[in-house]
Motif scaffolding. Structure first.
Motif, mmCIF file in Angstrom:
data_model
loop_
_atom_site.group_PDB
_atom_site.id
_atom_site.type_symbol
_atom_site.label_atom_id
_atom_site.label_comp_id
_atom_site.label_asym_id
_atom_site.label_seq_id
_atom_site.Cartn_x
_atom_site.Cartn_y
_atom_site.Cartn_z
ATOM 1 N N THR A 44 0.420 -7.242 10.436
ATOM 2 C CA THR A 44 0.187 -8.412 11.632
ATOM 3 C C THR A 44 0.338 -7.646 13.176
ATOM 4 O OG1 THR A 44 2.567 -8.911 11.667
ATOM 5 C CG2 THR A 44 1.617 -9.797 9.966
ATOM 6 N N GLY A 45 0.669 -6.325 13.131
ATOM 7 C CA GLY A 45 0.733 -5.805 14.337
ATOM 8 C C GLY A 45 2.039 -6.018 15.005
ATOM 9 N N LYS A 99 0.767 -1.080 0.233
ATOM 10 C CA LYS A 99 0.062 -0.129 0.131
ATOM 11 C C LYS A 99 0.923 1.052 0.012
ATOM 12 C CE LYS A 99 -3.550 -2.614 0.272
ATOM 13 N NZ LYS A 99 -4.160 -3.316 -0.800
ATOM 14 N N ARG A 108 7.878 5.251 7.547
ATOM 15 C CA ARG A 108 6.602 5.985 7.173
ATOM 16 C C ARG A 108 5.583 6.681 8.316
ATOM 17 N NH1 ARG A 108 7.346 2.034 3.587
ATOM 18 N NH2 ARG A 108 6.062 0.519 4.391
ATOM 19 N N THR A 117 5.099 -4.987 14.559
ATOM 20 C CA THR A 117 5.807 -3.894 14.791
ATOM 21 C C THR A 117 5.087 -2.733 15.938
ATOM 22 O OG1 THR A 117 6.104 -3.689 12.421
ATOM 23 C CG2 THR A 117 6.821 -1.911 13.746
ATOM 24 N N ASP A 133 1.429 4.978 13.174
ATOM 25 C CA ASP A 133 2.116 4.314 12.005
ATOM 26 C C ASP A 133 1.353 4.285 10.878
ATOM 27 O OD1 ASP A 133 4.484 3.243 10.805
ATOM 28 O OD2 ASP A 133 4.224 1.286 11.808
ATOM 29 N N ASP A 134 2.006 4.429 9.776
ATOM 30 C CA ASP A 134 1.187 4.368 8.316
ATOM 31 C C ASP A 134 0.155 3.069 8.119
ATOM 32 O OD1 ASP A 134 3.341 2.588 7.916
ATOM 33 O OD2 ASP A 134 3.054 2.892 5.878
HETATM 34 P P1 AMP Z 1 3.260 -5.201 11.070
HETATM 35 O O1 AMP Z 1 4.381 -5.596 12.039
HETATM 36 O O2 AMP Z 1 3.009 -6.835 10.126
HETATM 37 O O3 AMP Z 1 1.945 -4.919 11.465
HETATM 38 O O4 AMP Z 1 3.992 -4.423 9.862
HETATM 39 C C1 AMP Z 1 3.660 -2.979 9.949
HETATM 40 C C2 AMP Z 1 4.743 -2.352 9.030
HETATM 41 O O5 AMP Z 1 5.150 -2.704 7.959
HETATM 42 C C3 AMP Z 1 4.239 -0.902 8.813
HETATM 43 O O6 AMP Z 1 5.244 -0.044 9.527
HETATM 44 C C4 AMP Z 1 4.305 -0.589 7.484
HETATM 45 O O7 AMP Z 1 4.657 0.378 6.953
HETATM 46 C C5 AMP Z 1 5.052 -1.993 6.903
HETATM 47 N N1 AMP Z 1 3.839 -2.570 5.870
HETATM 48 C C6 AMP Z 1 3.536 -4.259 6.114
HETATM 49 N N2 AMP Z 1 2.765 -4.485 5.231
HETATM 50 C C7 AMP Z 1 2.731 -3.388 4.244
HETATM 51 C C8 AMP Z 1 2.024 -3.349 3.180
HETATM 52 N N3 AMP Z 1 1.235 -4.355 2.461
HETATM 53 N N4 AMP Z 1 1.872 -2.130 2.409
HETATM 54 C C9 AMP Z 1 2.958 -0.971 2.871
HETATM 55 N N5 AMP Z 1 3.588 -1.246 4.149
HETATM 56 C C10 AMP Z 1 3.519 -2.325 4.716
#
Ligand code: AMP
Length: 178
Positions: free
Chosen positions: A131-132, A29, A66, A134, A126-127
Motif C-alpha cells: 500500500t506504500g 510473497k 527484509r 511503510t 525495501d523488499d
Molecule cells: P505497505 O506499507 O503496505 O507498502 O507494506 C510494505 C511492507 O509490508 C513491506 O516491508 C513488506 O515486507 C510487507 N508486505 C506487505 N504485503 C506483503 C506481501 N503480500 N508479501 C510479503 N510482504 C508484504
C-alpha cells in the motif's frame, strides 16, 4: 531473450506465493528462495543498482526487516553507508518516528536522528511495495533529516494496491510487478 530478461524471469519464478499468510486473504510473497540462490540474490542487487555508480549515493536506507537484506548488499556494491529504518522501540539512540495507518491499527517506524544529513543522497530499498504506507513513512523520516531521496527501489511491487500514489514525485523502481 536477453540475459537481463532471463534473470528477471528466474527471480519472478523463484518468488514463492504463500496464500493466507500471515492472515486469511493475504498472498504473501516469500523471497527466501531468491535469497538462497546465489545467482538470483546477486542478480537482484545488480538489477537494483543498474545505472547507479559508486559515489552517486551517500546512504542506502533499508526498511525493517527484509529490506535490510537487499539494502545492505546494495550499500556494499555502491560503496555507500547503510542506514536502518526500524520498527518503533528497536533503535537505541535518539530517534525520529513516523506513524502510518494500516487496515487495522497503525505502525510506527523510526530512524536515528544522526543517521543521514542535510543534503545526503539516499537510495531507499525495501523488499516489497504494497500500500506504500511503510515506504512513505521512511521517506518522511529521511526528509526530516534534510536528506534527498534519489531513488526508491523494491524487489516486488503489488501494483494493484497503488502504493506509488503515496510516493509522489519520487523515482520508483521494482524488479517484479504483480
Ligand atoms: P505497505 O506499507 O503496505 O507498502 O507494506 C510494505 C511492507 O509490508 C513491506 O516491508 C513488506 O515486507 C510487507 N508486505 C506487505 N504485503 C506483503 C506481501 N503480500 N508479501 C510479503 N510482504 C508484504
Amino acid at each position: 531473450m536477453s540475459e537481463h530478461q532471463t534473470l528477471l524471469q528466474d527471480i519472478q519464478q523463484a518468488i514463492r506465493n504463500v496464500p493466507d499468510f500471515p492472515k486469511p486473504g493475504i498472498q504473501f510473497k516469500d523471497i527466501t528462495p531468491v535469497l538462497a540462490d546465489a545467482r538470483l540474490f546477486a542478480g537482484c542487487v545488480d538489477l537494483i543498482t543498474h545505472g547507479i555508480k559508486p559515489g552517486d549515493v551517500d546512504f542506502v536506507v533499508g526498511i525493517d526487516a527484509r529490506g535490510f537484506i537487499f539494502a545492505a548488499a546494495v550499500a556494499l556494491k555502491l560503496k555507500a553507508g547503510f542506514v536502518p529504518v526500524r520498527k518503533k522501540g528497536k533503535l537505541p539512540y535518539s530517534t525520529h518516528e513516523e506513524s502510518y495507518d494500516l487496515e487495522y491499527g497503525s505502525n510506527t517506524v523510526a530512524i536515528h536522528t544522526d543517521a543521514v544529513h542535510q543534503g545526503s543522497r539516499v537510495l531507499l530499498v525495501d523488499d516489497l511495495l504494497a500500500t506504500g504506507g511503510t515506504a512513505a513513512a521512511a521517506v518522511q523520516l529521511v526528509g526530516r533529516l534534510g536528506a534527498d531521496i534519489v531513488g526508491v527501489s523494491f524487489v516486488i511491487e503489488l501494483a494493484f494496491l497503488k502504493g506509488r500514489a503515496k510516493l509522489p514525485g519520487l523515482p520508483i523502481s521494482a524488479l517484479v510487478t504483480y
